[in-house]
Enzyme design. Sequence first.
Site, PDB file in Angstrom:
ATOM      1  N   GLU A 116     -16.598  48.517  22.879  1.00 47.48           N
ATOM      2  CA  GLU A 116     -15.812  47.427  22.274  1.00 47.48           C
ATOM      3  C   GLU A 116     -16.345  47.135  20.877  1.00 47.48           C
ATOM      4  OE1 GLU A 116     -17.340  45.229  25.532  1.00 47.48           O
ATOM      5  OE2 GLU A 116     -18.190  43.675  24.250  1.00 47.48           O
ATOM      6  N   LYS A 118     -18.133  45.356  17.774  1.00 49.02           N
ATOM      7  CA  LYS A 118     -19.249  44.426  17.633  1.00 49.02           C
ATOM      8  C   LYS A 118     -18.845  43.381  16.597  1.00 49.02           C
ATOM      9  CE  LYS A 118     -24.236  44.328  16.871  1.00 49.02           C
ATOM     10  NZ  LYS A 118     -24.323  43.363  15.807  1.00 49.02           N
ATOM     11  N   ASP A 120     -19.173  40.417  13.996  1.00 50.99           N
ATOM     12  CA  ASP A 120     -20.230  39.954  13.109  1.00 50.99           C
ATOM     13  C   ASP A 120     -20.153  38.428  13.024  1.00 50.99           C
ATOM     14  OD1 ASP A 120     -22.390  40.262  11.521  1.00 50.99           O
ATOM     15  OD2 ASP A 120     -21.275  40.746   9.705  1.00 50.99           O
ATOM     16  N   TYR A 228     -18.453  38.391  25.834  1.00 51.11           N
ATOM     17  CA  TYR A 228     -18.812  39.759  26.204  1.00 51.11           C
ATOM     18  C   TYR A 228     -19.954  39.876  27.193  1.00 51.11           C
ATOM     19  CZ  TYR A 228     -21.932  38.573  22.328  1.00 51.11           C
ATOM     20  OH  TYR A 228     -22.806  37.921  21.510  1.00 51.11           O
ATOM     21  N   LYS A 316     -23.889  51.244  14.849  1.00 58.45           N
ATOM     22  CA  LYS A 316     -23.618  50.548  13.589  1.00 58.45           C
ATOM     23  C   LYS A 316     -22.793  51.404  12.635  1.00 58.45           C
ATOM     24  CE  LYS A 316     -25.791  46.543  13.756  1.00 58.45           C
ATOM     25  NZ  LYS A 316     -26.820  46.169  12.841  1.00 58.45           N
ATOM     26  N   CYS A 410     -19.774  27.978 -25.287  1.00 55.49           N
ATOM     27  CA  CYS A 410     -18.679  28.468 -24.453  1.00 55.49           C
ATOM     28  C   CYS A 410     -18.096  29.738 -25.066  1.00 55.49           C
ATOM     29  CB  CYS A 410     -17.595  27.401 -24.327  1.00 55.49           C
ATOM     30  SG  CYS A 410     -16.120  28.044 -23.503  1.00 55.49           S
ATOM     31  N   CYS A 413     -14.215  28.765 -26.161  1.00 54.37           N
ATOM     32  CA  CYS A 413     -13.846  27.793 -27.198  1.00 54.37           C
ATOM     33  C   CYS A 413     -15.006  27.452 -28.125  1.00 54.37           C
ATOM     34  CB  CYS A 413     -13.299  26.518 -26.556  1.00 54.37           C
ATOM     35  SG  CYS A 413     -14.571  25.512 -25.777  1.00 54.37           S
ATOM     36  N   CYS A 428     -18.881  24.482 -19.600  1.00 50.38           N
ATOM     37  CA  CYS A 428     -18.421  24.195 -20.959  1.00 50.38           C
ATOM     38  C   CYS A 428     -17.967  22.742 -20.978  1.00 50.38           C
ATOM     39  CB  CYS A 428     -17.241  25.112 -21.295  1.00 50.38           C
ATOM     40  SG  CYS A 428     -16.199  24.487 -22.614  1.00 50.38           S
ATOM     41  N   CYS A 433     -10.882  23.085 -24.073  1.00 49.58           N
ATOM     42  CA  CYS A 433     -11.170  24.529 -23.979  1.00 49.58           C
ATOM     43  C   CYS A 433      -9.954  25.231 -23.376  1.00 49.58           C
ATOM     44  CB  CYS A 433     -12.401  24.740 -23.109  1.00 49.58           C
ATOM     45  SG  CYS A 433     -12.699  26.465 -22.678  1.00 49.58           S
TER      46      CYS A 433
HETATM   47  S1  IVH Z   1     -23.532  42.499  24.114  1.00 48.95           S
HETATM   48  C1  IVH Z   1     -27.690  42.032  26.179  1.00 48.95           C
HETATM   49  N1  IVH Z   1     -21.227  42.759  22.850  1.00 48.95           N
HETATM   50  O1  IVH Z   1     -24.698  41.591  18.532  1.00 48.95           O
HETATM   51  C2  IVH Z   1     -26.617  42.440  25.268  1.00 48.95           C
HETATM   52  N2  IVH Z   1     -23.073  41.808  21.694  1.00 48.95           N
HETATM   53  O2  IVH Z   1     -27.074  42.911  17.572  1.00 48.95           O
HETATM   54  C3  IVH Z   1     -25.818  41.332  24.793  1.00 48.95           C
HETATM   55  N3  IVH Z   1     -22.540  41.075  19.409  1.00 48.95           N
HETATM   56  O3  IVH Z   1     -26.958  39.401  20.055  1.00 48.95           O
HETATM   57  C4  IVH Z   1     -24.982  41.651  23.649  1.00 48.95           C
HETATM   58  N4  IVH Z   1     -20.427  41.661  19.432  1.00 48.95           N
HETATM   59  O4  IVH Z   1     -24.737  38.420  19.173  1.00 48.95           O
HETATM   60  C5  IVH Z   1     -22.515  42.351  22.766  1.00 48.95           C
HETATM   61  N5  IVH Z   1     -19.151  42.990  21.835  1.00 48.95           N
HETATM   62  C6  IVH Z   1     -20.415  42.580  21.779  1.00 48.95           C
HETATM   63  C7  IVH Z   1     -20.949  41.986  20.628  1.00 48.95           C
HETATM   64  C8  IVH Z   1     -22.289  41.611  20.614  1.00 48.95           C
HETATM   65  C9  IVH Z   1     -21.395  41.103  18.726  1.00 48.95           C
HETATM   66  C10 IVH Z   1     -23.819  40.537  18.872  1.00 48.95           C
HETATM   67  C11 IVH Z   1     -24.599  39.671  19.831  1.00 48.95           C
HETATM   68  C12 IVH Z   1     -25.953  40.320  19.957  1.00 48.95           C
HETATM   69  C13 IVH Z   1     -26.020  41.109  18.693  1.00 48.95           C
HETATM   70  C14 IVH Z   1     -27.005  42.251  18.790  1.00 48.95           C
END
Ligand code: IVH
Length: 674
Positions: A116, A118, A120, A228, A316, A410, A413, A428, A433
């Site tokens: 799935e 990840k 941010d 998750y 990553k 500036c 102007c 400025c 201006c």
């Molecule tokens: S599972 C024990 N699933 O990534 C494992 N983490 O870099 C629990 N994160 O601390 C994490 N999307 O904050 C999981 N689909 C996802 C995620 C996810 C973002 C974050 C989470 C974790 C961090 C680790």
Amino acid sequence: MFDMTEKKLAEMRMLVKELNLHAHRYYVLDDPVMPDSEYDLLFRKLRDMEQELGSVMPDSPTVRIGAPPLEKFQKVQHAEPMLSLGNAFSHEELREFDRRVKRFLKSEDDITYTVEPKYDGLAIELSYRKGLLIMASTRGDGSLGENVTENIKTIMAVPLKLETDNPPESIDIRGEIYMDIEEFNNLNRRRETEGESLFANPRNAAAGAIRQLDSSITAKRRLHLACYGLGAHSGITFQTQTEFMQWLASVRCSVPSDLKVADGIAQVIEFVREIGEQRGGYSFEADGAVVKVNDIALQLRLGNKTREPRWAIAYKFAAHQGITRILRIEPSVGRLGTITPVADLEPVNIGGVTVSRSTLHNWDEITRKDIRVGDKVVVERAGDVIPHIISVVLEARTGGEEVFAPPVSCPVCGSSIEQEEGEVAFRCIGLDCSAQVKERVRHFSSRGAMNIEGLGEKNVDLLYEQGLVRHFADIYNLQFGDLLALPRFAEKSAAKLIQAIENSRHTTLSRFLFSLGILHVGEYSAKLLAANFSQLEDLYHISAESILEIKHIGEKIAGSVSRFFNDAGNIDTLVKLREKGMEFTNPDFENADRTGLSLAGKTFVITGTLPKARPEVEELIEDEGGRVAKSVSGKTYAVVAGEAPGSKLQKAEGLGVKVLTYDELLQLINGEKS
Ligand code: IVH
């Protein structure tokens, strides 16, 4: 009597259920079936019933609007530690992970994994007891987090109650709180117009929103949730990660948009590649993909290392980065006079988008990173839109690079510039201006402000150069013939612009206040002002103290609003605009909590003998949301004068405060024009 209350409570329960259903469709499924106006109507009905009965259901949506600010966050112990994830940066590292898993399990069989995106954002633990949300906490150091329950409750996607007839005794659900890229960009755009510093990426913006001690600020940021992970739980069991995810969705917890089940590592790699290709189209920032062993019994056998599980890994993606060269640095002047250095870059393709400009924020940043014209630099697109310069490739320096000195005047102007105390930005100070004037006109006509289509950058430049628009008020003097004489206009486009200007004469007070471009006043503060002052004129000559009385408005805003409305030139402009037929409706005031109260926010002073006894008149005013003061001041909305008025009348006239007869007061209450 008892029956009546029972009946009402049942009705209230139904309302809560219905509103929650629609909120879920809107915020989680992105598939609303009820118009917003109807939702608002039902919401208000529920709020009224709660007030009448003095009772609020724990999962009532009215609970979400924010609680009083906290002094600090309390620490919370997680029942099971919240772990981090190990990283894989290549497909080979994913295969290595799969080999480790098999070695540990002493098995040759293909493993079933989930894959799935990840997210941010910020990791959160939601603790439900018997289906009710009782605590939300941040990860903190993994074992000790912070209690951010009030803030999390304001997020519409977080269920206050799990939607099930059979809730587990207790369950801790882990997930990520994140901000959409679009919302992130809007937020930064708003912050820019308000002269605030920008967030570097959606994760910082989400974390900033959650770490607010005042939950009403969190409520203003549109945050989302993706669940998750499973923490401590009792009264329920799951065989697989997918079964858990299906259960989450069924109880209305939002889950990742793109959940795949892979048989063996080869398919994992296929899915990871797919997510990498599709992530440009996601509404959120995904910095990788998470791969988990699907079978929960196997997860338990694999267990954890110190800080990460053996059964999951984060793959990553390469950051949205690229290397290019700085061709030029130009100072750009905003509508508030702030001078921002902007870099022109040799165009470079980063994640499918050509980047050729980047903001350098301010000169402190240039000095800190030692950025010079001609440098090779690493550029990153954070949250996809505003590219940043991460660092200089020092090894590529030839010696021919030039240091870009801060301006001494500036650049547009030539006026002097100043650096406000505690601020890094140069400003400025020249009010005329041209850069500021043009930016102010542009801001005034922009979509979120007066929304005058046809007054974009190029036309504003042209009208300015021609001397036709030197102030936003000049827009309302423009004639069809003036436009027709210009190179960029033909009959149709000129008529269209004149019509757009005409239409903008009728707008809401909050939009107009936002358009004025008062320092620190963004859309939200403009709405707060409009909700507290029924008409524009009530703000004329206002004191900072009166503005400070408004909840959520601080000294910075109060000071700049008061300075703006005490400037004779500004008042003159506003009066002229009003005379030219500028009209406002004020739904923010009408829909404010004290709906229907005609005198809300207004202070009256009474003098002389009125047709009714003094206490009766005072009560009448107060019942309508007004306030009665003893003496006349700049804060007084009107003096109600009867027979044989005292010195208060002269004082009112001296201060230019409105004077009403008793009958005019009644007309005001009844909503008739006086
Ligand atoms: S599972 C024990 N699933 O990534 C494992 N983490 O870099 C629990 N994160 O601390 C994490 N999307 O904050 C999981 N689909 C996802 C995620 C996810 C973002 C974050 C989470 C974790 C961090 C680790």
